[in-house]
Write a protein that holds these residues in place. Structure first.
Motif, short mmCIF file in Angstrom:
data_model
loop_
_atom_site.label_atom_id
_atom_site.label_comp_id
_atom_site.label_asym_id
_atom_site.label_seq_id
_atom_site.Cartn_x
_atom_site.Cartn_y
_atom_site.Cartn_z
N UNK A 248 0.85 -1.18 0.00
CA UNK A 248 0.00 0.00 0.00
C UNK A 248 0.90 1.24 0.00
N UNK A 249 0.47 2.27 -0.72
CA UNK A 249 1.26 3.50 -0.75
C UNK A 249 0.35 4.65 -1.16
N UNK A 250 0.83 5.87 -0.94
CA UNK A 250 0.12 7.07 -1.36
C UNK A 250 0.95 7.81 -2.40
N UNK A 251 0.27 8.59 -3.25
CA UNK A 251 0.99 9.41 -4.21
C UNK A 251 0.36 10.80 -4.29
N UNK A 252 0.94 11.65 -5.13
CA UNK A 252 0.60 13.07 -5.22
C UNK A 252 0.93 13.74 -3.89
N UNK A 253 0.40 14.89 -3.62
CA UNK A 253 0.80 15.67 -2.45
C UNK A 253 -0.25 15.59 -1.35
N UNK A 254 0.19 15.37 -0.12
CA UNK A 254 -0.72 15.11 1.00
C UNK A 254 -1.67 16.28 1.25
N UNK A 255 -1.27 17.50 0.87
CA UNK A 255 -2.09 18.68 1.16
C UNK A 255 -3.07 19.00 0.03
N UNK A 256 -3.14 18.14 -0.99
CA UNK A 256 -4.00 18.38 -2.13
C UNK A 256 -5.00 17.23 -2.31
N UNK A 257 -6.09 17.49 -3.02
CA UNK A 257 -7.15 16.50 -3.15
C UNK A 257 -6.73 15.30 -3.99
N UNK A 258 -5.64 15.40 -4.74
CA UNK A 258 -5.15 14.27 -5.52
C UNK A 258 -4.49 13.18 -4.71
N UNK A 259 -4.21 13.45 -3.45
CA UNK A 259 -3.61 12.42 -2.59
C UNK A 259 -4.54 11.21 -2.51
N UNK A 260 -3.99 10.00 -2.55
CA UNK A 260 -4.85 8.82 -2.61
C UNK A 260 -4.14 7.59 -2.05
N UNK A 261 -4.92 6.55 -1.80
CA UNK A 261 -4.41 5.24 -1.36
C UNK A 261 -4.34 4.33 -2.58
N UNK A 262 -3.19 3.71 -2.79
CA UNK A 262 -2.96 2.84 -3.94
C UNK A 262 -2.32 1.54 -3.46
N UNK A 263 -2.20 0.58 -4.38
CA UNK A 263 -1.47 -0.63 -4.02
C UNK A 263 -0.80 -1.25 -5.23
N UNK A 264 0.24 -2.03 -4.95
CA UNK A 264 0.95 -2.80 -5.96
C UNK A 264 1.20 -4.18 -5.38
N UNK A 265 1.31 -5.20 -6.23
CA UNK A 265 1.44 -6.58 -5.76
C UNK A 265 2.68 -7.23 -6.35
N UNK A 266 3.17 -8.25 -5.62
CA UNK A 266 4.34 -9.00 -6.08
C UNK A 266 4.27 -10.42 -5.52
N UNK A 267 4.87 -11.35 -6.26
CA UNK A 267 4.98 -12.72 -5.77
C UNK A 267 6.13 -12.92 -4.82
N UNK A 268 7.04 -11.93 -4.74
CA UNK A 268 8.20 -11.98 -3.85
C UNK A 268 8.22 -10.73 -3.00
N UNK A 269 8.67 -10.85 -1.77
CA UNK A 269 8.66 -9.71 -0.87
C UNK A 269 9.56 -8.59 -1.39
N UNK A 270 10.62 -8.94 -2.10
CA UNK A 270 11.55 -7.93 -2.60
C UNK A 270 11.14 -7.37 -3.96
N UNK A 271 10.03 -7.81 -4.51
CA UNK A 271 9.55 -7.30 -5.78
C UNK A 271 9.95 -8.19 -6.94
N UNK A 272 9.53 -7.81 -8.12
CA UNK A 272 9.05 -6.52 -8.60
C UNK A 272 7.56 -6.34 -8.25
N UNK A 273 7.19 -5.11 -7.82
CA UNK A 273 5.80 -4.81 -7.47
C UNK A 273 5.09 -4.19 -8.67
N UNK A 274 3.95 -4.78 -9.02
CA UNK A 274 3.14 -4.33 -10.15
C UNK A 274 1.98 -3.49 -9.64
N UNK A 275 1.90 -2.27 -10.11
CA UNK A 275 0.82 -1.38 -9.69
C UNK A 275 -0.53 -1.90 -10.17
#
Length: 335
Positions: A248-275
């Motif tokens: 789970x991660x956030x992007x854009x700027x925390x003080x603006x309405x574009x801030x959001x919750x996103x996620x990416x997944x991977x079969x391995x803990x070290x990645x590669x993580x696919x959005x």
């Protein structure tokens, strides 16, 4: 029997729904107070605890805030204590900007709190990752280590730590953001003016004590043009339903309405993580009714209301009091 085409359409609808938060109505704050950057822990007592960024105003300022609840979705009770009375001699001290705590329970039933501490003196524009320990109580008081455990000042410092215990291997990790936008050239969150600075999310293996680094850190995600000035607020989770690691991660700027919750997944803990191809998991204008949601933290919800085992996330969103605590149950898709 339904016609083949209708069956296919229903399956596609169910697949689409599985990628969305499992909510049926507009979300309301779970805690009506400023409680930014929450993390959540299900303690051995069965109680859920949420920890949040410092409260520097009012009659009872705190370096770290904490609340408790019988379920991730509440009801939440604010605890009028400071689990981290002293953020450490390497910081600007009590009353400084102490951000985004994360608490983990170790195998000996002691606790480690990770947090973003503001540096002192000429480096006060930067934060680094600190750690503090409590031998018996999840609410502390926590005693800080004498030095930060991650402090890449030349890269902008480090913020937003989160501990992770890999259920498949028993290995421990720390994930955090290298705070590159603190070195940016201005604009949104200091990093929308070219040339933009990387803000990588990195994964650092740690020993069983939760604080000793073992091996090299690896970058598991970094900002792209679609993310705006940054990616931040990482939280790692293993989803048993899909057998994948979820970032789970956030992007854009925390003080603006574009801030959001996103996620990416991977079969391995070290990645590669696919959005996730569907875009944001929780965003302004998505029907949930939360403005500028971010800083998500996941937990397995186990309660007696018939809900069984499911994944819940807590996160903050804009409210009259500042950034309030929100939460939803989620289902993770693989695309």
């Amino acid at each position: 029997m339904l016609p083949t085409l209708v069956t296919l359409l229903l399956l596609l609808l169910l697949l689409h729904l599985s990628l969305l938060p499992l909510v049926t109505a507009t979300a309301s704050p779970l805690l009506n107070r400023d409680f930014p950057d929450p993390s959540i822990l299900h303690d051995s007592s069965g109680t859920y605890y949420a920890f949040a960024t410092s409260l520097l105003t009012g009659p009872s300022p705190k370096n770290i805030q904490v609340a408790s609840a019988p379920s991730p979705l509440g009801p939440w009770t604010y605890l009028d204590i400071d689990p981290l009375p002293n953020p450490g001699s390497w910081t600007s001290g009590p009353g400084s900007l102490t951000w985004a705590p994360s608490v983990v329970r170790l195998s000996d039933n002691s606790y480690v709190m990770y947090y973003s501490g503001q540096l002192s003196g000429n480096n006060s524009a930067y934060h680094c990752i600190g750690a503090a320990k409590s031998t018996s109580s999840v609410t502390g008081p926590y005693t800080p280590l004498s030095q930060p455990i991650a402090c890449p000042i030349s890269q902008g410092g480090a913020i937003d730590p989160a501990g992770f215990l890999d259920p498949l291997t028993g290995k421990r990790y720390l994930v955090y953001k290298v705070d590159g936008n603190s070195l940016g050239n201005g604009g949104s969150c200091g990093n929308s003016v070219a040339p933009q600075v990387p803000t990588p999310i990195v994964l650092q293996p740690v020993a069983d004590d939760g604080v000793t680094f073992v091996g090299e850190r690896v970058t598991i995600l970094d900002r792209t043009e679609e993310d705006g000035p940054l990616v931040e607020a990482p939280d790692l989770w293993f989803d048993w339903g899909t057998g994948t690691y979820v970032l789970f991660y956030s992007n854009h700027c925390w003080s603006e309405e574009g801030y959001s919750v996103n996620y990416a997944t991977s079969g391995e803990v070290t990645g590669v993580y696919k959005r996730a191809s569907k875009g944001s998991l929780v965003a302004t204008g998505d029907g949930l009714g939360v403005v500028a949601p971010g800083g998500a933290s996941a937990v397995r919800r186990v309660d007696g209301d018939g809900g069984g085992n499911r994944t819940s996330i807590v996160f903050h969103g804009n409210c009259g009091e500042g950034r309030c605590l929100f939460g939803v149950d989620v289902s993770i898709g693989l695309s």
